[in-house]
Design a protein around this motif. Structure first.
Motif, PDB file in Angstrom:
ATOM      1  N   PHE A  82       0.835  -1.202   0.000  1.00  0.00           N
ATOM      2  CA  PHE A  82       0.000   0.000   0.000  1.00  0.00           C
ATOM      3  C   PHE A  82       0.867   1.247   0.000  1.00  0.00           C
ATOM      4  CE2 PHE A  82      -3.234  -2.943   1.574  1.00  0.00           C
ATOM      5  CZ  PHE A  82      -4.347  -2.506   0.860  1.00  0.00           C
ATOM      6  N   VAL A  83       0.504   2.208  -0.845  1.00  0.00           N
ATOM      7  CA  VAL A  83       1.166   3.516  -0.868  1.00  0.00           C
ATOM      8  C   VAL A  83       0.141   4.533  -0.401  1.00  0.00           C
ATOM      9  CG1 VAL A  83       2.363   5.219  -2.291  1.00  0.00           C
ATOM     10  CG2 VAL A  83       2.593   2.776  -2.815  1.00  0.00           C
ATOM     11  N   LYS A  84       0.489   5.304   0.626  1.00  0.00           N
ATOM     12  CA  LYS A  84      -0.493   6.242   1.178  1.00  0.00           C
ATOM     13  C   LYS A  84       0.165   7.542   1.614  1.00  0.00           C
ATOM     14  CE  LYS A  84      -1.739   3.103   4.308  1.00  0.00           C
ATOM     15  NZ  LYS A  84      -2.346   2.457   5.510  1.00  0.00           N
ATOM     16  N   PRO A  85      -0.557   8.666   1.527  1.00  0.00           N
ATOM     17  CA  PRO A  85      -0.044   9.914   2.092  1.00  0.00           C
ATOM     18  C   PRO A  85       0.158   9.747   3.599  1.00  0.00           C
ATOM     19  CG  PRO A  85      -2.019  10.303   0.769  1.00  0.00           C
ATOM     20  CD  PRO A  85      -1.907   8.830   0.962  1.00  0.00           C
TER      21      PRO A  85
ATOM     22  N   SER B  83      -3.148   3.883  -2.783  1.00  0.00           N
ATOM     23  CA  SER B  83      -3.179   2.875  -3.852  1.00  0.00           C
ATOM     24  C   SER B  83      -2.693   1.539  -3.309  1.00  0.00           C
ATOM     25  CB  SER B  83      -2.259   3.270  -5.015  1.00  0.00           C
ATOM     26  OG  SER B  83      -2.585   4.526  -5.538  1.00  0.00           O
ATOM     27  N   LYS B  84      -3.277   0.472  -3.844  1.00  0.00           N
ATOM     28  CA  LYS B  84      -2.768  -0.866  -3.588  1.00  0.00           C
ATOM     29  C   LYS B  84      -1.995  -1.288  -4.835  1.00  0.00           C
ATOM     30  CE  LYS B  84      -4.254  -5.508  -2.125  1.00  0.00           C
ATOM     31  NZ  LYS B  84      -5.435  -6.346  -1.824  1.00  0.00           N
ATOM     32  N   VAL B  85      -0.715  -1.575  -4.667  1.00  0.00           N
ATOM     33  CA  VAL B  85       0.169  -1.851  -5.807  1.00  0.00           C
ATOM     34  C   VAL B  85       0.439  -3.349  -5.901  1.00  0.00           C
ATOM     35  CG1 VAL B  85       2.459  -1.420  -6.790  1.00  0.00           C
ATOM     36  CG2 VAL B  85       1.229   0.429  -5.628  1.00  0.00           C
ATOM     37  N   HIS B  86       0.107  -3.930  -7.043  1.00  0.00           N
ATOM     38  CA  HIS B  86       0.309  -5.370  -7.264  1.00  0.00           C
ATOM     39  C   HIS B  86       1.563  -5.674  -8.074  1.00  0.00           C
ATOM     40  CE1 HIS B  86      -3.715  -6.636  -5.801  1.00  0.00           C
ATOM     41  NE2 HIS B  86      -4.076  -5.422  -6.206  1.00  0.00           N
ATOM     42  N   HIS B  87       2.037  -4.691  -8.873  1.00  0.00           N
ATOM     43  CA  HIS B  87       3.186  -4.904  -9.766  1.00  0.00           C
ATOM     44  C   HIS B  87       4.195  -3.786  -9.589  1.00  0.00           C
ATOM     45  CE1 HIS B  87       0.625  -7.893 -11.685  1.00  0.00           C
ATOM     46  NE2 HIS B  87      -0.309  -6.954 -11.822  1.00  0.00           N
TER      47      HIS B  87
END
Length: 326
Positions: free
Chosen positions: A157-160, A170-174
């Motif tokens: 997960f990328v979050k402020p 965002s949830k990043v799968h790749h």
């Protein structure tokens, strides 16, 4: 004699519309036998009192007062319904402290600390509270995508770091999608947090001061129709919020114990709602919200209702607790 209560709402972040909804619900359910409620919009372009006919009166920022029909009105307490800055991060609360005006939130330092996800995690980790693995970035830092993925794995997960309501997450799968997620988060904040994915049951736990006791409310299980509990899931009906959560007795006992410990460790007071994910039966702390949604459909009011606390009782308790603070 009735007390004058300023209900502040709005704010300077992406959460303005949500905050206005919360503030209006507080106004609607205020006990008018005890309080005169005043809806105050705190916006970047103006600070104004809005009456029932939507007429605006400017706030005197020198002492946070208003003048109506040549009568100056000062406030006995402020009900803080601002999600995000400047309410949830403590900025406006420091101003009220300087003016000697009581408010329903925790002290401004605790609010600032808990609004900063990285700093909150650094405190709770010292007390043995399980959390996800994380990487912290400032805008302008050199970014090594491979090293991040090696440390956290995928998905992540990328979050402020300083934002709410799932804006910018965002949830990043790749690995090739990591940079665009980082840029998306940086649109909300100059600091971001990247966390490992925790696979398990997600729950939301409300902890409040109620009648001078730290009270853990009935737990809510979050079942998102989307890939995670994002803005759509939170506010546009793309999730199930099941209260009480479908937990075993031991799971419920564990998360209640940890939630109460986190509340105490962070020196909190007033409202809080924290998220946890169970991994191998152990609740892992994600983050704390200190100005949670307060609409009829919001999680914390649902939990209070399950506990037998009406919205009027919930808001009266918050105001009375504020008025009785030294």
């Amino acid at each position: 004699m009735k007390k004058n209560i300023a209900i502040i709402m709005g704010g300077y972040s992406s959460e303005v519309a949500i905050s206005l909804k919360s503030g209006n619900v507080v106004y609607k359910h205020l006990d008018t036998s005890k309080y005169n409620g005043y809806r105050i919009h705190i916006l970047k372009e103006k600070w104004v009192y809005i009456n029932d006919n939507n007429h605006e009166t400017s706030i005197n920022k020198t002492d946070f007062s208003i003048t109506i029909n040549n009568e100056k009105i000062v406030f006995d307490a402020v009900f803080n319904a601002i999600h995000g800055t400047p309410g949830e991060n403590g900025i406006i609360l420091a101003y009220f402290d300087l003016l000697g005006i009581k408010h329903t939130s925790a002290p401004f330092y605790q609010m600032a600390l808990t609004f900063n996800k990285r700093d909150t995690l650094s405190v709770v980790k010292q007390y043995g509270i399980p959390t996800a693995k994380s990487v912290y970035l400032n805008k302008g830092d050199e970014i090594n995508h491979k090293a991040i993925v090696e440390k956290l794995g995928l998905p992540c997960f990328v979050k402020p770091n300083n934002a709410g309501s799932s804006f910018g997450i965002s949830k990043v799968h790749h690995i090739e999608d990591l940079q665009s997620a980082i840029e998306f988060a940086f649109k909300e904040d100059s600091e971001i947090l990247i966390e490992s994915f925790l696979n398990g049951t997600e729950v939301s736990v409300g902890v409040i001061e109620y009648q001078n006791e730290i009270t853990v409310l009935p737990i809510t299980e979050i079942v998102s129709e989307n890939d995670f509990f994002d803005y759509e899931a939170k506010y546009l009906g793309k999730s199930q919020e099941i209260t009480p959560a479908r937990l075993s007795e031991s799971q419920e006992e564990k998360v209640k114990k940890i939630a109460k410990k986190v509340y105490k460790v962070l020196n909190m007071s007033g409202f809080s709602r924290s998220e946890y994910i169970f991994v191998n039966d152990e609740p892992h702390f994600l983050e704390m919200n200190t100005v949670p949604g307060l609409t009829e459909a919001s999680i914390l009011p649902q939990q209070a209702k399950q506990h037998g606390i009406s919205l009027q009782e919930l808001f009266t308790n918050a105001i009375e607790t504020a008025l009785n603070k030294n």
